[in-house]
Design a protein around this motif. Sequence first.
Motif, PDB file in Angstrom:
ATOM      1  N   VAL A 126       0.865  -1.182   0.000  1.00 38.58           N
ATOM      2  CA  VAL A 126       0.000   0.000   0.000  1.00 38.58           C
ATOM      3  C   VAL A 126       0.901   1.231   0.000  1.00 38.58           C
ATOM      4  O   VAL A 126       1.730   1.413   0.910  1.00 38.58           O
ATOM      5  CB  VAL A 126      -0.918   0.027   1.235  1.00 38.58           C
ATOM      6  N   PHE A 127       0.731   2.094  -1.020  1.00 37.01           N
ATOM      7  CA  PHE A 127       1.515   3.332  -1.119  1.00 37.01           C
ATOM      8  C   PHE A 127       0.588   4.522  -0.878  1.00 37.01           C
ATOM      9  O   PHE A 127      -0.486   4.610  -1.481  1.00 37.01           O
ATOM     10  CB  PHE A 127       2.176   3.454  -2.494  1.00 37.01           C
ATOM     11  N   ARG A 128       1.058   5.413   0.014  1.00 36.53           N
ATOM     12  CA  ARG A 128       0.296   6.623   0.310  1.00 36.53           C
ATOM     13  C   ARG A 128       0.714   7.721  -0.665  1.00 36.53           C
ATOM     14  O   ARG A 128       1.875   8.110  -0.726  1.00 36.53           O
ATOM     15  CB  ARG A 128       0.550   7.055   1.744  1.00 36.53           C
ATOM     16  N   LEU A 129      -0.248   8.213  -1.469  1.00 35.08           N
ATOM     17  CA  LEU A 129       0.025   9.284  -2.428  1.00 35.08           C
ATOM     18  C   LEU A 129      -0.568  10.583  -1.898  1.00 35.08           C
ATOM     19  O   LEU A 129      -1.785  10.668  -1.667  1.00 35.08           O
ATOM     20  CB  LEU A 129      -0.597   8.951  -3.793  1.00 35.08           C
ATOM     21  N   PRO A 130       0.263  11.575  -1.663  1.00 36.65           N
ATOM     22  CA  PRO A 130      -0.271  12.867  -1.194  1.00 36.65           C
ATOM     23  C   PRO A 130      -1.071  13.538  -2.308  1.00 36.65           C
ATOM     24  O   PRO A 130      -0.933  13.180  -3.493  1.00 36.65           O
ATOM     25  CB  PRO A 130       0.986  13.659  -0.850  1.00 36.65           C
ATOM     26  N   PRO A 131      -1.900  14.499  -1.975  1.00 35.06           N
ATOM     27  CA  PRO A 131      -2.649  15.192  -3.041  1.00 35.06           C
ATOM     28  C   PRO A 131      -1.678  15.927  -3.968  1.00 35.06           C
ATOM     29  O   PRO A 131      -0.610  16.390  -3.542  1.00 35.06           O
ATOM     30  CB  PRO A 131      -3.549  16.166  -2.280  1.00 35.06           C
ATOM     31  N   PRO A 132      -1.967  16.010  -5.258  1.00 35.61           N
ATOM     32  CA  PRO A 132      -1.068  16.704  -6.200  1.00 35.61           C
ATOM     33  C   PRO A 132      -0.888  18.170  -5.790  1.00 35.61           C
ATOM     34  O   PRO A 132      -1.763  18.778  -5.157  1.00 35.61           O
ATOM     35  CB  PRO A 132      -1.800  16.585  -7.535  1.00 35.61           C
TER      36      PRO A 132
END
Length: 638
Positions: A126-132
Amino acid sequence: MIATAMLPAEALASPLALGTDIPYAVMEGNAKEETIDEAYPHLLQNINTHTEHFSRGYTRAPYWLHFMLPAHYFADDERWLVISPNFVDDIRLFYRPQGSQQPWEERRTGDTWKAERGDINYRFPVFRLPPPPKGTEGYEVVLRAASTSALLLDLKLWEPHIFLQHAARTTSFWAFYFGIAAIASLLALILATLLKSRKLWSITAVSAGYGLVACVQGYVAWLLPGIGLTLQHYLTSVFTLISYSALLWMAAEVMQLREKLPCVHKLMTITAAVIVLMLMSVPLNLYGEAIYLQAIMYLFTGIIFLISCLYIWWKEKFQLATLILGISPLLLMLASLSGLMSVLAWLPYQPWIYAIWQFGLVVNMLAVISSAVFQVYKQRIEQLNKKQMAEELRLEREARAHQRQFISIVAHEFRNPLAIIAASLANLQQVSSGNRQEILRYEKIERATERLTQLTDNCLADDRLSAGQLNIERHPHSLMRLIISSASFISLSDDHSCKLTHENQPIQIDEIHETEDKTILEIDSALMRIALSNVTDNAVKYSPGGTIHIDLSRQQTHWVVSIRDQGVGIPTDRVNMIFERYRRADSNESTRGVGLGLHVSRQIARAHGGELELAENTSYGCRFVFKLPAVSNNSQDT
């Protein structure tokens, strides 16, 4: 460039999946190591997008995927990217703001990646992607995947709180699933050990499928930190091969192909054994090739099994029990074959196929165990019935032994009184006054005495036959005189007459001289008289009247004694039992006799090397025939 799907933010109430929701471009890379900077220009040239699940089967070539995650997917909040399945060896994820020339953010995971596989301790990476960043249209993502197993990607973008709810539900479900699987496997193992049943051992072997499910779902690596990841990597391949082999074995045992179709059973057993031998392909780095060979063998064997099931169902007239037993492994084989063909990219990847296979494992195991337990229960009942029958047979034998002993004692005790009665009767007849009524009374006493003597002789002979002690004491004796003697009491009947012939010529009793008698045989005269008297007596008892015709003739090496009556014949349903002990030609209880006569007579004839047969059975009379060898054969004595 990849066209982005314009989905509203509220669509993330359920995950967005790669392919169905997020279109992507794909490019086959070089087998040698290749950097993102080298692959990216070529990816931009791929203008065709794909909207199906990514699946390329077993290939050694790496693949590059290119897709966009628009800013509205995030709604100013982070999103979690979950990548499955776990058997993909190496996955490299690159992302940066769309339209930016910034360096790529790189994240790595995969079945052989030794470092952290994601940002959250979970069974899938599971990778956490911050908001663009503000002012950007979203993320541009490049993913590189390579594997020695099937190259398949199921990538989903989640809202964190939705994912946590999903993870809690699925974890509870899999805990229940593996609990049921463990109970079923343990039950199958215990039953197989106790009952030594091949069917139950094959069901126990199918439990390897649960190991494969645990590896695919990531539980091995998740529950065993450190060595779990490497162990999961190899166990996925091992359980894949074993589970398919075990399924073939179980299918053959459940349908009882060993007894019903031995050739098909042999084929399926050999196929299962060859698949097990393919385990050597794992350390030899030939697993991909082995899977292709397994798929071909499994497809061919599955078709043969389907045809065999249809044939057995048709032959057994589609019995419900056989249908249930066959349908369960057949559906499981079809689901597993479909899953195998989808990971080989021969069929489009469909997640529900794997769901059917995973659920089918439990359902099939429970169904087959239930059937096996029921069959074992039936066998146990049959064993108890056999034991009860054996006990009843033992008691019956003991009762018959006591009965024979009693009859023997009674018969012996009867002989002396009967001899006294016969001697006294002879004396009375000699001094008789000639009164008609007195003569009739003496004849009745003589007939009764004769019958009691005959019954006594039969009981004693039967006792010796049952004990295997019927010893023939041969000596020269006239067969003609035995016939005349045995027929003498016919004259005592008021309703019957006797006709004696030799070669169909009337016998003149007074003209028989010992020097001219050609019917002298080496026989036991006492026993043979009993045998002849029994058949003659039956002719009198079972005919209302008329002539009893007794003929003696020579046929090559045998003497033949024919005894014909003028009765009503023997019912056809009783013909096969008249020579059995205690069986009579007439089931009417009023008919005199105990059913020993014909049985004893036949055994005496056979003891002399001859035979007693029912030659004719008509509505106007029966004819019994003795066949006795003209020359005695002592080997026939018993």
